[in-house]
Design an enzyme around this catalytic site. Structure first.
Site, PDB file in Angstrom:
ATOM      1  N   ASN A 102      32.569  55.775  93.279  1.00 39.83           N
ATOM      2  CA  ASN A 102      34.013  55.734  93.045  1.00 39.83           C
ATOM      3  C   ASN A 102      34.769  55.540  94.344  1.00 39.83           C
ATOM      4  OD1 ASN A 102      33.241  56.286  90.479  1.00 39.83           O
ATOM      5  ND2 ASN A 102      33.872  58.429  90.505  1.00 39.83           N
ATOM      6  N   HIS A 119      30.810  52.333  97.564  1.00 37.60           N
ATOM      7  CA  HIS A 119      31.593  51.141  97.219  1.00 37.60           C
ATOM      8  C   HIS A 119      32.968  51.131  97.888  1.00 37.60           C
ATOM      9  CE1 HIS A 119      29.046  50.458  93.320  1.00 37.60           C
ATOM     10  NE2 HIS A 119      28.428  50.062  94.411  1.00 37.60           N
TER      11      HIS A 119
HETATM   12  C1  BJW Z   1      31.730  59.531  81.254  1.00 36.61           C
HETATM   13  C2  BJW Z   1      32.893  60.128  80.784  1.00 36.61           C
HETATM   14  C3  BJW Z   1      33.045  61.514  81.017  1.00 36.61           C
HETATM   15  C4  BJW Z   1      32.934  58.013  80.267  1.00 36.61           C
HETATM   16  N1  BJW Z   1      32.092  62.198  81.675  1.00 36.61           N
HETATM   17  N2  BJW Z   1      30.804  60.227  81.892  1.00 36.61           N
HETATM   18  C5  BJW Z   1      21.343  40.375  88.787  1.00 36.61           C
HETATM   19  C6  BJW Z   1      20.443  41.412  88.602  1.00 36.61           C
HETATM   20  C7  BJW Z   1      20.504  42.570  89.384  1.00 36.61           C
HETATM   21  C8  BJW Z   1      21.502  42.721  90.362  1.00 36.61           C
HETATM   22  C9  BJW Z   1      22.383  41.670  90.540  1.00 36.61           C
HETATM   23  C10 BJW Z   1      22.309  40.531  89.770  1.00 36.61           C
HETATM   24  N3  BJW Z   1      23.307  39.696  90.147  1.00 36.61           N
HETATM   25  C11 BJW Z   1      24.009  40.301  91.135  1.00 36.61           C
HETATM   26  C12 BJW Z   1      23.456  41.512  91.380  1.00 36.61           C
HETATM   27  C13 BJW Z   1      23.914  42.513  92.358  1.00 36.61           C
HETATM   28  C14 BJW Z   1      25.266  43.090  91.964  1.00 36.61           C
HETATM   29  C15 BJW Z   1      25.166  43.679  90.566  1.00 36.61           C
HETATM   30  O1  BJW Z   1      24.755  44.803  90.363  1.00 36.61           O
HETATM   31  N4  BJW Z   1      25.615  42.936  89.556  1.00 36.61           N
HETATM   32  C16 BJW Z   1      25.514  43.408  88.179  1.00 36.61           C
HETATM   33  C17 BJW Z   1      26.767  43.009  87.439  1.00 36.61           C
HETATM   34  C18 BJW Z   1      24.225  42.868  87.572  1.00 36.61           C
HETATM   35  N5  BJW Z   1      25.557  44.132  92.931  1.00 36.61           N
HETATM   36  C19 BJW Z   1      26.181  43.858  94.056  1.00 36.61           C
HETATM   37  O2  BJW Z   1      26.642  42.768  94.320  1.00 36.61           O
HETATM   38  C20 BJW Z   1      26.290  45.005  95.049  1.00 36.61           C
HETATM   39  N6  BJW Z   1      25.789  44.581  96.307  1.00 36.61           N
HETATM   40  C21 BJW Z   1      24.498  44.275  96.478  1.00 36.61           C
HETATM   41  O3  BJW Z   1      23.673  44.341  95.584  1.00 36.61           O
HETATM   42  O4  BJW Z   1      24.206  43.908  97.783  1.00 36.61           O
HETATM   43  C22 BJW Z   1      22.839  43.586  98.096  1.00 36.61           C
HETATM   44  C23 BJW Z   1      22.214  44.722  98.862  1.00 36.61           C
HETATM   45  C24 BJW Z   1      22.027  45.938  98.252  1.00 36.61           C
HETATM   46  C25 BJW Z   1      21.437  46.994  98.945  1.00 36.61           C
HETATM   47  C26 BJW Z   1      21.015  46.807 100.235  1.00 36.61           C
HETATM   48  C27 BJW Z   1      21.175  45.566 100.860  1.00 36.61           C
HETATM   49  C28 BJW Z   1      21.787  44.541 100.137  1.00 36.61           C
HETATM   50  C29 BJW Z   1      27.751  45.435  95.228  1.00 36.61           C
HETATM   51  C30 BJW Z   1      28.294  46.092  94.007  1.00 36.61           C
HETATM   52  C31 BJW Z   1      29.790  46.397  94.180  1.00 36.61           C
HETATM   53  C32 BJW Z   1      30.381  47.015  92.931  1.00 36.61           C
HETATM   54  N7  BJW Z   1      31.784  47.069  93.057  1.00 36.61           N
HETATM   55  C33 BJW Z   1      32.557  47.649  91.965  1.00 36.61           C
HETATM   56  C34 BJW Z   1      34.080  47.296  92.141  1.00 36.61           C
HETATM   57  C35 BJW Z   1      34.656  47.754  93.418  1.00 36.61           C
HETATM   58  C36 BJW Z   1      35.173  49.147  93.369  1.00 36.61           C
HETATM   59  C37 BJW Z   1      36.454  49.302  92.564  1.00 36.61           C
HETATM   60  O5  BJW Z   1      37.206  48.352  92.372  1.00 36.61           O
HETATM   61  O6  BJW Z   1      36.666  50.435  92.127  1.00 36.61           O
HETATM   62  O7  BJW Z   1      32.336  49.066  91.890  1.00 36.61           O
HETATM   63  S1  BJW Z   1      32.107  47.064  90.352  1.00 36.61           S
HETATM   64  C38 BJW Z   1      32.418  48.569  89.521  1.00 36.61           C
HETATM   65  O8  BJW Z   1      31.159  48.985  88.909  1.00 36.61           O
HETATM   66  C39 BJW Z   1      32.749  49.592  90.611  1.00 36.61           C
HETATM   67  C40 BJW Z   1      31.900  50.764  90.184  1.00 36.61           C
HETATM   68  O9  BJW Z   1      31.664  51.630  91.287  1.00 36.61           O
HETATM   69  C41 BJW Z   1      30.662  50.124  89.623  1.00 36.61           C
HETATM   70  C42 BJW Z   1      29.874  50.999  88.686  1.00 36.61           C
HETATM   71  O10 BJW Z   1      30.640  51.300  87.537  1.00 36.61           O
HETATM   72  P1  BJW Z   1      30.410  52.680  86.794  1.00 36.61           P
HETATM   73  O11 BJW Z   1      30.858  53.788  87.652  1.00 36.61           O
HETATM   74  O12 BJW Z   1      29.048  52.747  86.280  1.00 36.61           O
HETATM   75  O13 BJW Z   1      31.486  52.561  85.599  1.00 36.61           O
HETATM   76  P2  BJW Z   1      31.256  52.031  84.096  1.00 36.61           P
HETATM   77  O14 BJW Z   1      32.601  51.782  83.524  1.00 36.61           O
HETATM   78  O15 BJW Z   1      30.284  50.930  84.036  1.00 36.61           O
HETATM   79  O16 BJW Z   1      30.591  53.272  83.356  1.00 36.61           O
HETATM   80  C43 BJW Z   1      31.314  54.476  83.122  1.00 36.61           C
HETATM   81  C44 BJW Z   1      30.366  55.484  82.518  1.00 36.61           C
HETATM   82  O17 BJW Z   1      31.066  56.722  82.423  1.00 36.61           O
HETATM   83  C45 BJW Z   1      29.893  55.135  81.102  1.00 36.61           C
HETATM   84  O18 BJW Z   1      28.481  55.246  81.061  1.00 36.61           O
HETATM   85  C46 BJW Z   1      30.527  56.205  80.229  1.00 36.61           C
HETATM   86  O19 BJW Z   1      29.676  56.637  79.166  1.00 36.61           O
HETATM   87  C47 BJW Z   1      30.714  57.320  81.200  1.00 36.61           C
HETATM   88  N8  BJW Z   1      31.797  58.282  80.873  1.00 36.61           N
HETATM   89  N9  BJW Z   1      33.662  59.231  80.133  1.00 36.61           N
HETATM   90  C48 BJW Z   1      31.008  61.569  82.084  1.00 36.61           C
HETATM   91  N10 BJW Z   1      34.162  62.221  80.554  1.00 36.61           N
END
Ligand code: BJW
Ligand code: ZN
Length: 246
Positions: A102, A119
């Site tokens: 977050n 992030h």
């Molecule tokens: C509750 C609740 C309650 C509801 N109590 N729970 C193909 C395959 C594999 C990987 C890749 C691919 N193509 C590209 C990639 C890599 C890519 C990626 O993962 N893409 C996917 C879409 C497949 N990743 C990247 O590009 C990352 N970088 C990278 O990999 O660099 C290479 C590298 C890595 C390591 C070492 C060296 C090099 C960067 C990722 C950046 C993500 N950025 C974001 C946006 C910016 C931040 C912002 O604006 O806020 O970050 S995206 C967005 O998703 C944000 C979040 O942090 C992130 C995760 O989301 P999160 O937190 O999981 O939210 P939700 O909405 O998905 O889920 C919410 C959950 O809460 C749900 O499960 C609900 O059930 C639950 N919930 N109420 C508890 N009360």
């Protein structure tokens, strides 16, 4: 996936606990998650605001999006889940490590002292050209490009956020902490974004014995099969009182 109705996680005197949180932990504070119904990405293409290409193409829209996020975070308060993790940190000291995906500051305001924001952080900005100028504390809201401050080097400042395609922050430290943890707790994240979604696999495959892995949230994440326990429920309802010291 063993769904669990257990109401305690027992932490031994030699355990090291790694916690990964996602947007779900801030949901009960009123902040939108990304992928749930009505979430930040519902009806939007993430490419329009959360990629370096979006910044290249329409920096004004990107700043409007993050300015609104800043306003929303400012208007919200930490909830019982943030406070429960702050309390666990106080109990475990250096045997506790908190990594959040977050960008809000609710863990800090909930009392956590040491947090890795992999992030980035909503209230920081930096030079778009990484010229070497330090990261800035920044609470500004910028609705038009004219309002966006310039770095000393003349380039624009951009949000200090890790967008898709960029490398998450502090990865060597995170990898080291996963390697030495004995318990991994993951709270409120869908398991859709890497590398965070791999942490549970890394903890299971660490040298020595696999870590115990717990997921806490209202529904199973995409990577559910890698968890040894899944505790279904809202973070603010399940985390307080969940931990028992042996
Ligand atoms: C509750 C609740 C309650 C509801 N109590 N729970 C193909 C395959 C594999 C990987 C890749 C691919 N193509 C590209 C990639 C890599 C890519 C990626 O993962 N893409 C996917 C879409 C497949 N990743 C990247 O590009 C990352 N970088 C990278 O990999 O660099 C290479 C590298 C890595 C390591 C070492 C060296 C090099 C960067 C990722 C950046 C993500 N950025 C974001 C946006 C910016 C931040 C912002 O604006 O806020 O970050 S995206 C967005 O998703 C944000 C979040 O942090 C992130 C995760 O989301 P999160 O937190 O999981 O939210 P939700 O909405 O998905 O889920 C919410 C959950 O809460 C749900 O499960 C609900 O059930 C639950 N919930 N109420 C508890 N009360
Ligand atoms: Zn600069």
């Amino acid at each position: 996936m063993p769904a669990s109705s257990q109401n305690k996680i027992r932490i031994g005197s030699h355990d090291r606990v790694f916690v990964l949180t996602g947007a779900g932990i801030s949901a009960e504070s009123g902040l939108k998650t990304f992928r749930d119904d009505g979430g930040l990405w519902a009806g939007h293409r993430v490419e329009t605001v959360a990629t370096p290409e979006a910044w290249e193409h329409d920096p004004e829209l990107v700043w409007q999006f993050y300015s609104q996020r800043r306003r929303d975070a400012t208007a919200s308060e930490p909830n019982a889940a943030h406070r429960a993790l702050a309390q666990l940190e106080k109990q475990l000291g250096e045997r506790f490590f908190l990594c959040t995906q977050n960008v809000d500051d609710l863990h800090e305001r909930g009392g956590s002292a040491n947090i890795v924001h992999m992030h980035g952080e909503l209230f920081k900005s930096r030079c778009e050209d990484d010229c070497g100028s330090p990261i800035l504390a920044d609470e500004g809201n910028y609705e038009s490009l004219d309002e966006v401050p310039r770095c000393k080097c003349g380039s624009r400042i951009r949000p200090h956020i890790v967008w898709f395609g960029e490398i998450p922050l502090e990865m060597p430290r995170i990898e080291k902490e996963i390697e030495r943890c004995t318990m991994l707790l993951v709270v409120g994240t869908s398991g859709a974004v890497y590398p965070a979604a791999s942490f549970v696999h890394w903890a299971r495959r660490r040298a020595g014995s696999p870590a115990q892995t717990f997921y806490i949230g209202p529904e199973a994440p995409l990577n559910v099969n890698a968890f040894t326990e899944v505790i279904l429920g809202k973070a603010g309802e399940r985390l307080p009182g969940l931990f028992e010291m042996e």
